[in-house]
Motif scaffolding. Structure first.
Motif, PDB file in Angstrom:
ATOM      1  N   GLN A  88      39.519  31.583  31.949  1.00 39.20           N
ATOM      2  CA  GLN A  88      40.751  32.282  31.555  1.00 39.20           C
ATOM      3  C   GLN A  88      41.908  32.000  32.515  1.00 39.20           C
ATOM      4  O   GLN A  88      42.651  32.893  32.901  1.00 39.20           O
ATOM      5  CB  GLN A  88      40.483  33.789  31.456  1.00 39.20           C
ATOM      6  CG  GLN A  88      39.435  34.131  30.424  1.00 39.20           C
ATOM      7  CD  GLN A  88      39.042  35.588  30.440  1.00 39.20           C
ATOM      8  OE1 GLN A  88      39.404  36.329  31.337  1.00 39.20           O
ATOM      9  NE2 GLN A  88      38.295  36.011  29.436  1.00 39.20           N
ATOM     10  N   TYR A  89      42.014  30.733  32.901  1.00 38.59           N
ATOM     11  CA  TYR A  89      43.077  30.332  33.819  1.00 38.59           C
ATOM     12  C   TYR A  89      43.163  28.814  33.771  1.00 38.59           C
ATOM     13  O   TYR A  89      42.174  28.134  33.521  1.00 38.59           O
ATOM     14  CB  TYR A  89      42.760  30.805  35.241  1.00 38.59           C
ATOM     15  CG  TYR A  89      43.883  30.628  36.242  1.00 38.59           C
ATOM     16  CD1 TYR A  89      45.025  31.426  36.175  1.00 38.59           C
ATOM     17  CD2 TYR A  89      43.800  29.679  37.251  1.00 38.59           C
ATOM     18  CE1 TYR A  89      46.048  31.277  37.095  1.00 38.59           C
ATOM     19  CE2 TYR A  89      44.809  29.526  38.172  1.00 38.59           C
ATOM     20  CZ  TYR A  89      45.934  30.331  38.092  1.00 38.59           C
ATOM     21  OH  TYR A  89      46.950  30.173  39.008  1.00 38.59           O
ATOM     22  N   ASP A  90      44.341  28.292  33.998  1.00 37.77           N
ATOM     23  CA  ASP A  90      44.541  26.843  33.952  1.00 37.77           C
ATOM     24  C   ASP A  90      44.140  26.232  35.288  1.00 37.77           C
ATOM     25  O   ASP A  90      44.984  25.934  36.133  1.00 37.77           O
ATOM     26  CB  ASP A  90      46.005  26.525  33.613  1.00 37.77           C
ATOM     27  CG  ASP A  90      46.223  25.034  33.400  1.00 37.77           C
ATOM     28  OD1 ASP A  90      45.223  24.313  33.186  1.00 37.77           O
ATOM     29  OD2 ASP A  90      47.384  24.597  33.452  1.00 37.77           O
ATOM     30  N   TRP A  91      42.826  26.062  35.473  1.00 37.78           N
ATOM     31  CA  TRP A  91      42.301  25.552  36.736  1.00 37.78           C
ATOM     32  C   TRP A  91      42.373  24.021  36.782  1.00 37.78           C
ATOM     33  O   TRP A  91      42.008  23.346  35.828  1.00 37.78           O
ATOM     34  CB  TRP A  91      40.855  25.965  36.919  1.00 37.78           C
ATOM     35  CG  TRP A  91      40.654  27.389  37.329  1.00 37.78           C
ATOM     36  CD1 TRP A  91      40.301  28.433  36.516  1.00 37.78           C
ATOM     37  CD2 TRP A  91      40.795  27.932  38.632  1.00 37.78           C
ATOM     38  NE1 TRP A  91      40.200  29.582  37.247  1.00 37.78           N
ATOM     39  CE2 TRP A  91      40.499  29.316  38.552  1.00 37.78           C
ATOM     40  CE3 TRP A  91      41.136  27.385  39.874  1.00 37.78           C
ATOM     41  CZ2 TRP A  91      40.528  30.153  39.659  1.00 37.78           C
ATOM     42  CZ3 TRP A  91      41.173  28.222  40.976  1.00 37.78           C
ATOM     43  CH2 TRP A  91      40.882  29.584  40.868  1.00 37.78           C
ATOM     44  N   CYS A  99      40.743  26.964  46.515  1.00 39.97           N
ATOM     45  CA  CYS A  99      40.353  28.378  46.448  1.00 39.97           C
ATOM     46  C   CYS A  99      38.945  28.597  47.000  1.00 39.97           C
ATOM     47  O   CYS A  99      38.692  29.610  47.661  1.00 39.97           O
ATOM     48  CB  CYS A  99      40.477  28.887  45.017  1.00 39.97           C
ATOM     49  SG  CYS A  99      42.191  28.901  44.420  1.00 39.97           S
ATOM     50  N   CYS A 121      45.133  30.064  43.198  1.00 38.22           N
ATOM     51  CA  CYS A 121      44.000  30.823  42.664  1.00 38.22           C
ATOM     52  C   CYS A 121      44.455  31.756  41.543  1.00 38.22           C
ATOM     53  O   CYS A 121      45.578  32.263  41.561  1.00 38.22           O
ATOM     54  CB  CYS A 121      43.345  31.651  43.764  1.00 38.22           C
ATOM     55  SG  CYS A 121      42.860  30.702  45.228  1.00 38.22           S
ATOM     56  N   SER A 122      43.563  32.023  40.612  1.00 38.32           N
ATOM     57  CA  SER A 122      43.852  32.965  39.548  1.00 38.32           C
ATOM     58  C   SER A 122      43.905  34.381  40.121  1.00 38.32           C
ATOM     59  O   SER A 122      43.361  34.647  41.200  1.00 38.32           O
ATOM     60  CB  SER A 122      42.761  32.897  38.474  1.00 38.32           C
ATOM     61  OG  SER A 122      41.534  33.372  39.000  1.00 38.32           O
ATOM     62  N   ARG A 124      42.199  36.874  39.224  1.00 32.83           N
ATOM     63  CA  ARG A 124      40.814  37.319  39.362  1.00 32.83           C
ATOM     64  C   ARG A 124      40.190  36.791  40.642  1.00 32.83           C
ATOM     65  O   ARG A 124      39.475  37.519  41.342  1.00 32.83           O
ATOM     66  CB  ARG A 124      40.005  36.841  38.150  1.00 32.83           C
ATOM     67  CG  ARG A 124      38.538  37.254  38.177  1.00 32.83           C
ATOM     68  CD  ARG A 124      37.789  36.623  37.030  1.00 32.83           C
ATOM     69  NE  ARG A 124      38.364  36.997  35.756  1.00 32.83           N
ATOM     70  CZ  ARG A 124      37.655  37.260  34.668  1.00 32.83           C
ATOM     71  NH1 ARG A 124      36.345  37.187  34.718  1.00 32.83           N
ATOM     72  NH2 ARG A 124      38.243  37.567  33.548  1.00 32.83           N
TER      73      ARG A 124
END
Length: 327
Positions: A88-91, A99, A121-122, A124
């Motif tokens: 749920q993040y554009d990693w 991170c 980092c996201s 979360r």
């Protein structure tokens, strides 16, 4: 004679000028490396307290990873954990590297155009960093931190191998032997939309029989997908173990069946590591805290699948028929 400023010096001045002794030390590349190491040490000293160890739980969808994470924390006050962090993040890969460097307290490199590592980092992940630091500050070095990572981990193996080995990260891989139960859990989750219901709701969902689609080979295809995922997890575990990284391959059924408490205790000790496994301060409270994640299906497959006889017929003669033997 001209000095360094360009002014003319007399022969007498030149003769009396100090001369560098041959024994006087000259800066070397080794000195530069020492200064860089000292700088890195000072930076690390400024970081928040860190856990004594780290672990990662690998698995795939509807295998029981959330339940096991909850059990780790329930059975030891020394464990701080998170669910999946790389979703749920554009990693990007540089962001994951930066991170994890923050989490594992290695010297963090800047990523993505030189921006500070934490910024990559996201939300979360940043929350887990802060929670881990607060947990370690409260309990000292008597802590271990871990999170879930699904099968996307495999694409990062080339650099994770070095990082995990350097930091002594302990890797748990979870699979299920009963592939039909995995499919049943996935179908139930898709129909209810509630992956981790309350105890009362889990009981209510469990009382409703679920139909497994069998037309056009749908069930067999689904089972083959599950089988491939579990085989890939097994191969990845072999690579982790061959790299000299502490690794445990676990079957969900061994943790919930007869002897499950002993198996969970052994797995908890593996996660804690030899330094904390025998520490009485890391033992579970008496009585053990109540469960926070509740199983939905725990009875007979015959009582949980509405078209059970049809499923038996479709799977007859296939490798998956053995999953119905327990019924």
């Amino acid at each position: 004679v001209r000095d360094r400023t360009g002014a003319t010096a007399s022969p007498r001045d030149a003769a009396n000028a100090p001369v560098r002794s041959r024994t006087q030390s000259v800066p070397t590349s080794r000195d530069g490396a020492a200064r860089r190491n000292a700088t890195a040490t000072r930076r690390l000293a400024l970081w928040p307290p860190q856990p004594a160890g780290h672990f990662v739980l690998l698995g795939t969808q509807r295998t029981g990873t959330t339940w096991i994470m909850s059990e780790f924390a329930r059975r030891s006050p020394c464990v701080v954990h998170a669910s999946e962090l790389f979703i749920q993040y554009d990693w990007s890969r540089p962001a994951r590297q930066a991170c994890l460097a923050l989490l594992y307290r290695t010297e963090p490199k800047k990523a993505l155009g030189g921006a500070p590592a934490r910024r990559q980092c996201s939300p979360r992940f940043r929350q887990f960093l802060d929670r881990t630091a607060a947990f370690a500050e409260k309990h000292g070095h008597r802590t271990v931190a871990g999170f879930k990572w699904m099968q996307s981990v495999e694409k990062d193996w080339p650099w994770l191998k070095r990082l995990w080995k350097e930091k002594g990260v302990r890797v748990v891989t979870l699979r299920r032997r009963n592939h039909v139960r995995t499919v049943l859990s996935r179908v139930t989750n898709r129909k209810t939309g509630d992956a981790h219901p309350t105890e009362a709701k889990a009981a209510a969902i469990g009382r409703k029989k679920i139909k497994l689609e069998t037309a056009h080979g749908a069930l067999y295809k689904h089972l083959r997908t599950v089988s491939r995922s579990y085989n890939e997890l097994g191969h990845f575990h072999d690579k982790v173990k061959a790299a000299g990284i502490p690794a445990a391959l676990v079957a969900y059924e061994d943790l919930v069946g007869p002897g499950g408490d002993a198996a969970l205790a052994s797995l908890r000790d593996f996660v804690l590591g030899p330094g904390l496994a025998g520490d009485e301060r890391c033992a579970p409270s008496i009585p053990v805290a109540p469960e926070r994640v509740h199983r939905i299906h725990g009875g007979s497959l015959r009582d949980e699948i509405s078209n059970y006889d049809e499923v038996v017929s479709k799977l007859a003669g296939t490798p998956y028929a053995k999953s119905l033997d327990e019924a």
